[in-house]
Scaffold this motif. Structure first.
Motif, PDB file in Angstrom:
ATOM      1  N   ASP A  85       2.820   4.349  -0.895  1.00 38.39           N
ATOM      2  CA  ASP A  85       2.671   5.175  -2.093  1.00 38.39           C
ATOM      3  C   ASP A  85       3.676   6.324  -2.109  1.00 38.39           C
ATOM      4  OD1 ASP A  85       1.362   5.928  -4.515  1.00 38.39           O
ATOM      5  OD2 ASP A  85       0.288   7.487  -3.410  1.00 38.39           O
ATOM      6  N   LYS A 143      -1.962   3.819   0.382  1.00 32.91           N
ATOM      7  CA  LYS A 143      -3.246   3.841  -0.336  1.00 32.91           C
ATOM      8  C   LYS A 143      -4.211   2.824   0.262  1.00 32.91           C
ATOM      9  CE  LYS A 143      -1.537   4.921  -4.961  1.00 32.91           C
ATOM     10  NZ  LYS A 143      -1.425   4.402  -6.322  1.00 32.91           N
ATOM     11  N   ARG A 155       0.815  -1.215   0.000  1.00 35.75           N
ATOM     12  CA  ARG A 155       0.000   0.000   0.000  1.00 35.75           C
ATOM     13  C   ARG A 155       0.854   1.273   0.000  1.00 35.75           C
ATOM     14  NH1 ARG A 155      -5.302  -1.002   1.162  1.00 35.75           N
ATOM     15  NH2 ARG A 155      -5.793  -3.045   1.991  1.00 35.75           N
ATOM     16  N   VAL A 198      -5.986   8.002   0.941  1.00 33.01           N
ATOM     17  CA  VAL A 198      -4.583   7.878   1.342  1.00 33.01           C
ATOM     18  C   VAL A 198      -4.444   8.251   2.811  1.00 33.01           C
ATOM     19  CG1 VAL A 198      -2.251   8.785   0.947  1.00 33.01           C
ATOM     20  CG2 VAL A 198      -3.771   8.396  -0.994  1.00 33.01           C
TER      21      VAL A 198
END
Length: 166
Positions: A110, A133, A108, A138
């Motif tokens: 980012d 994410k 996840r 977010v």
């Protein structure tokens, strides 16, 4: 030490660190030419920090090996059992980072924004804002980090995730 007392000690240390960082403390230097440099890192460490960060952003953990001392270690400065050694040795560190990116939470990730707070001697201070994410948007985790170098290599990393304001 109780959690409340520990939190007060950590908060006071953080505030004092920021406070000293905003002062001209050259008069407090120990005679070794160490002076707080707000917002910058010494040139001899800057290139290594940038290359290591770029490798991390690219999720190329093997490329970070050249920038770590053999006895590299990361310490956690938050939680009930802090301070706590998280990982020791550069090969173990790289293995854990590879495992992180192959797991759900790491997948996840980012990217991150890094605020360079400053440096003194072989220690760099920054705040990392890692983004993750999720289906609903977010989420960001901010971490106060002190990075020490030894013999031109990243040697120690001290990480503090502040508790939310209550």
């Amino acid at each position: 030490m109780g959690h409340r007392r520990y939190s007060i000690v950590v908060a006071a240390a953080f505030v004092l660190g920021i406070g000293f960082g905003s002062l001209d403390i050259s008069s407090l230097a120990d005679g070794h030419g160490m002076e707080w440099k707000a917002g910058t890192y010494p040139p001899q460490y800057e290139a290594s920090m940038e290359a290591s960060s770029e490798a991390f952003r690219a999720k190329d953990m093997d490329a970070t090996l050249d920038h770590m001392a053999e006895d590299f270690a990361t310490y956690e400065l938050h939680g009930d059992d802090a301070p706590k050694l998280l990982v020791k040795g550069r090969e173990e560190t790289v293995a854990i980072m590879k495992s992180f990116f192959s797991g759900d939470f790491g997948a996840r990730w980012d990217g991150a924004d890094v605020e360079k707070i400053g440096s003194i001697g072989n220690a760099m201070v920054q705040i990392e804002h890692d983004r993750y994410k999720y289906d609903d948007g977010v989420r960001t985790i901010s971490t106060f980090v002190i990075i020490q170098y030894k013999n031109g290599k990243r040697w120690r990393e001290w990480r503090l995730v502040p508790d939310p304001v209550s």
